[in-house]
Structures are given as C-alpha cells and as structure tokens.
Design a protein around this motif. Sequence first.
Motif, short mmCIF file in Angstrom:
data_model
loop_
_atom_site.label_atom_id
_atom_site.label_comp_id
_atom_site.label_asym_id
_atom_site.label_seq_id
_atom_site.Cartn_x
_atom_site.Cartn_y
_atom_site.Cartn_z
N SER A 287 0.85 -1.19 0.00
CA SER A 287 0.00 0.00 0.00
C SER A 287 0.88 1.23 0.00
CB SER A 287 -0.94 0.01 1.22
OG SER A 287 -0.21 0.07 2.42
N ARG A 288 0.38 2.27 -0.70
CA ARG A 288 1.13 3.51 -0.79
C ARG A 288 0.16 4.65 -1.11
NH1 ARG A 288 6.10 3.15 -4.71
NH2 ARG A 288 6.57 1.56 -3.13
N ASP A 289 0.30 5.75 -0.40
CA ASP A 289 -0.51 6.95 -0.64
C ASP A 289 -2.00 6.64 -0.62
OD1 ASP A 289 1.85 8.42 -0.98
OD2 ASP A 289 1.93 7.95 -3.11
N GLY A 290 -2.41 5.82 0.35
CA GLY A 290 -3.83 5.54 0.51
C GLY A 290 -4.41 4.54 -0.46
N GLN A 367 -9.28 4.80 5.87
CA GLN A 367 -8.59 5.74 6.77
C GLN A 367 -9.50 6.05 7.96
OE1 GLN A 367 -5.56 6.54 6.19
NE2 GLN A 367 -5.24 6.20 4.00
#
Length: 370
Positions: A287-290, A367
């Motif tokens: 995962s990266r940047d949401g 989130q």
Amino acid sequence: MTPEVWIAAAVGLAVGAAIAAAVGYFRRREVLQETTLVPHRTRQLMSVLQAGAVVIRRDRRSAFSNQTAAALGVARPDGALNSELADLAEEAWRREAPIESEIAVQRGVLHTPRFVHARVTPIDEELCLALVNDNTESRAAEQSRREFAVNVSHELKTPIGALSLLAETIEEAHDDPEIVKKFAKKMRKEARRLTKLIQEIIEITRLQSGGSVVDQELLHLDGVVHEAIEAAKVAADAKGIRLVPDIKTRPDVYGDRDLLVMALRNLVDNAVQYSDPDTPVTVSLDSRDGVASVSVIDRGIGIGDKDQERIFERFYRADPARARDTGGTGLGLSIVKHIALQHSGSVGVWSEPGVGSTFTFKLAVHQEAS
C-alpha cells in the motif's frame, strides 16, 4: 470646418441614431414577442427540467430552450435549432399530433454523434414543445446486451455439443469398458466447464446490473489475499506451481469479502493456467498513498500488446486453443474488472510475451476519521 461638412456630419449622426433606434426597437419587440410567447413562469419551469426542453417557432428557430437542450446540442441560446428537430416540429404540425423519433446530434469537433430521443407536441399553430433525452448510453447498453446474448449462446453450444457427441460415442461403444471410461472422463471435464461457464454468466450478469456493493464490511486485505491463494492451491499443486505470498503491509479496506476473494482467485487461477509447470506465482500486497495494491506475478507465456487492450472484455481469449485446454471461459478477467469497479477500484496488466504477466488490483485503503 465648412457648413457643408457640418451638415453632412449632422445628417450622418441623425441616420446612425435612427438606425440604432430601429435596431433597438425591433430587438425590444423581438424580446417582448418571445416573452409573450414563453412567459417568465413557463421559462422557470422549463429551466428546472432534467430533460432538454425547447419551444419551437414556425420559422424553425427556438423561442426558448433550457440549459439541458443546449448541453445536448439540439438548441442554442441564440435561437439556432437542430435541423432534424425542426423537421419533427413541422411533421407534428402537419399531423396535428405529437410525434416521437430518435435524432443524431453532432456536437463541436466530436465525430461520433450522440443519439437523443425527442417528443414534439404542437401547442398551437405557431409553437411546438420538444422534450429531448439522451439515448446514447441506453443504445450502447442495448447493443451490449444483444452481443452478450449472442456470445452466451455461442459459448454454451461448445460444451453442450461436446457432451452430446461424447454421450453418443459411449452409447455406441457401451461394450468396451476402456472407451467408456475414457469418454466418461471427457464428459466430466466438459460438464465442469459448462458448470463454471453458467456460474460465471450468472455472476457477471449480477455485477453488471449496476449500483454499488451492498454487503460491505471492514476487511483485513491480507486475509482476503491468503484466502484467495488457499482456494487456488489445489490447481497450483496439480501443476507443481508454487504460490508465493509476499505481504509487505496489512491494509484495511471496505468491501464484499466474497467478491474480493473471487476477483483475486480469478487472477491467481489465470496465472496458474498460463504458467509452465514448476514455476512460481507470486501474490504481492503493498500500500502507498492511501491505495492498496495486490499484484499477481507469473513467469508464464505473457500477453501481446494487442491482446492487452482487450483482455478484460467478456469472452475474449488471447489464446483460444489454450483456453479450451485449461477450461477457460473468457469471463474471468471481465468479472475481475467489474468487481474492481463495484468497489471504486481498478485492475491493470503489464505483460511481455515469453517473460510473464503482472495483474494489479487496486483499492482505496480505509482511513480512520481523526
């Protein structure tokens, strides 16, 4: 300045003033006439309609049109009118009855026309009311449904025809146990293929019905990945293929667990089917940047650039002969695409013939609200 020049200038000013006054008069008269033709309250009502609404005059211009009509390209604020819509109005006046038809609208630099459905109703001898709705998407959907029905019929004929021939062969060779055993095994294979095809047709029909996923819950995506790997393990073991999980993070996502497992299992199953025996298939989670990404990486036969553009279409097979051997239906990747869309996600592919393929399934990471 001589008296003659003064006189000429005065005459010019007088003529200019007269022309301006005349233009202003006729413009005010035109505005007054249009306001009389289409009262203010009627304009307000037409402006809030979702459909395009146009009041058409006898001179093939509009007395008033709302913003939707302008957006559809059938009328302009300056009174210009689509010629086909004007023709419908003349036909409605001639028949003295409402008339409906579909017209093609060319807008701006777009070469592909949009199709709109228009219903034109005479109000009196001078005015018609046209209500217009965009039909482009519904036409495309109808065409897609027709193509789907044709494809389904074609795909079902193959296993059903094979089963019929196999049954006929067994009937003729009923006294030969070896032939009966051989062709019974083939019948089971065709029956499994037919069952899989029917299940996938039902699934993709349900997914294409539209709307968002209803049964959503907060999920640990690594658990979904492990479940998909476990479901594909029997087929992988049969070919001696090692399924290698590579879990870098453990993101949480919202989604339907069963659908997500189905999508990832389809990707793993494809990787197994199109890989050579005794090669690895890696399932990576990061995962990266949401954004959570699940990548299924194989060292199989790969996919050419031309086929990559169509690989997610229903019933499309890059290698039809191999698909028949492996029992592929041509629906697996289309199902993956629709599951991704249902979850506001995406699926993409990188591939090189002879090197292998990487299919990447992406979802938004949940989130926590701060």
